[in-house]
Each structure stands twice: as C-alpha cells, then as structure tokens.
Design a protein around this motif. Sequence first.
Motif, mmCIF file in Angstrom:
data_model
loop_
_atom_site.group_PDB
_atom_site.id
_atom_site.type_symbol
_atom_site.label_atom_id
_atom_site.label_comp_id
_atom_site.label_asym_id
_atom_site.label_seq_id
_atom_site.Cartn_x
_atom_site.Cartn_y
_atom_site.Cartn_z
ATOM 1 N N TYR A 192 44.717 57.134 36.600
ATOM 2 C CA TYR A 192 43.801 56.013 36.824
ATOM 3 C C TYR A 192 42.660 56.019 35.811
ATOM 4 N N LYS A 222 43.977 54.808 32.456
ATOM 5 C CA LYS A 222 44.167 53.350 32.476
ATOM 6 C C LYS A 222 42.816 52.647 32.368
ATOM 7 N N PHE A 223 41.819 53.200 33.058
ATOM 8 C CA PHE A 223 40.473 52.640 33.021
ATOM 9 C C PHE A 223 39.890 52.724 31.615
ATOM 10 N N ASN A 256 41.519 52.811 28.830
ATOM 11 C CA ASN A 256 42.233 51.832 28.000
ATOM 12 C C ASN A 256 41.737 50.412 28.250
ATOM 13 N N ALA A 257 41.475 50.082 29.507
ATOM 14 C CA ALA A 257 40.959 48.751 29.834
ATOM 15 C C ALA A 257 39.582 48.544 29.210
ATOM 16 N N LYS A 309 38.439 50.051 26.538
ATOM 17 C CA LYS A 309 38.634 49.970 25.094
ATOM 18 C C LYS A 309 39.062 48.556 24.681
ATOM 19 N N LYS A 310 39.957 47.946 25.464
ATOM 20 C CA LYS A 310 40.417 46.582 25.181
ATOM 21 C C LYS A 310 39.266 45.581 25.232
ATOM 22 N N GLU A 311 38.299 45.844 26.118
ATOM 23 C CA GLU A 311 37.143 44.960 26.263
ATOM 24 C C GLU A 311 35.997 45.355 25.333
ATOM 25 N N THR A 369 32.108 46.764 36.027
ATOM 26 C CA THR A 369 33.156 47.759 36.237
ATOM 27 C C THR A 369 34.208 47.245 37.204
ATOM 28 N N ILE A 382 36.452 44.755 35.467
ATOM 29 C CA ILE A 382 37.437 45.408 34.584
ATOM 30 C C ILE A 382 38.565 46.013 35.419
ATOM 31 N N LEU A 383 38.218 46.602 36.556
ATOM 32 C CA LEU A 383 39.233 47.228 37.394
ATOM 33 C C LEU A 383 40.184 46.213 38.022
#
Length: 69
Positions: free
Chosen positions: A7, A10-11, A13-14, A16-18, A64, A67-68
């Motif tokens: 988790y 994945k967080f 990475n999310a 980083k994408k933003e 946060t 994003i989640l």
Amino acid sequence: MNKRDKYINKFKNALKKEDLKFTYQRLQVLNVLLDNSGHFGCDDIMMILSKIGLKVSRATVYRTLDILV
C-alpha cells in the motif's frame, strides 16, 4: 513484501504521478486508514492524528484522501 508495504509503495507511486512529495504527514494519514477499519472523514483523521501528537493541516488530509481515492 507485506500488505502494508504494498500500500505504501502504491501511495508513493500515486504521489509521484501527481508530482507531490512523500511526507511524514501524508504517511501518517495513510497509516490511520490502514490501522483502523471503517469510514473516516477528514475531521476523524485529524482527531486521531491529534491524539498521537501529530499536527497535520486539513488541506494535507484532504489532498491525501483525494490521492488515495
């Protein structure tokens, strides 16, 4: 790698994408959700964090959560 680490990765990475930083405060918001079952709103999360002595802005909690989702 355990479930929590998956988790967190994945967080990261999310974020980083933003183009956002992985911060201690954001990690603690995620930890609140991972450590507790049920539905939590922003105020609930802020109250839990406050009880452990951590100050996190309302904006950080909302961002946060966004994003989640």
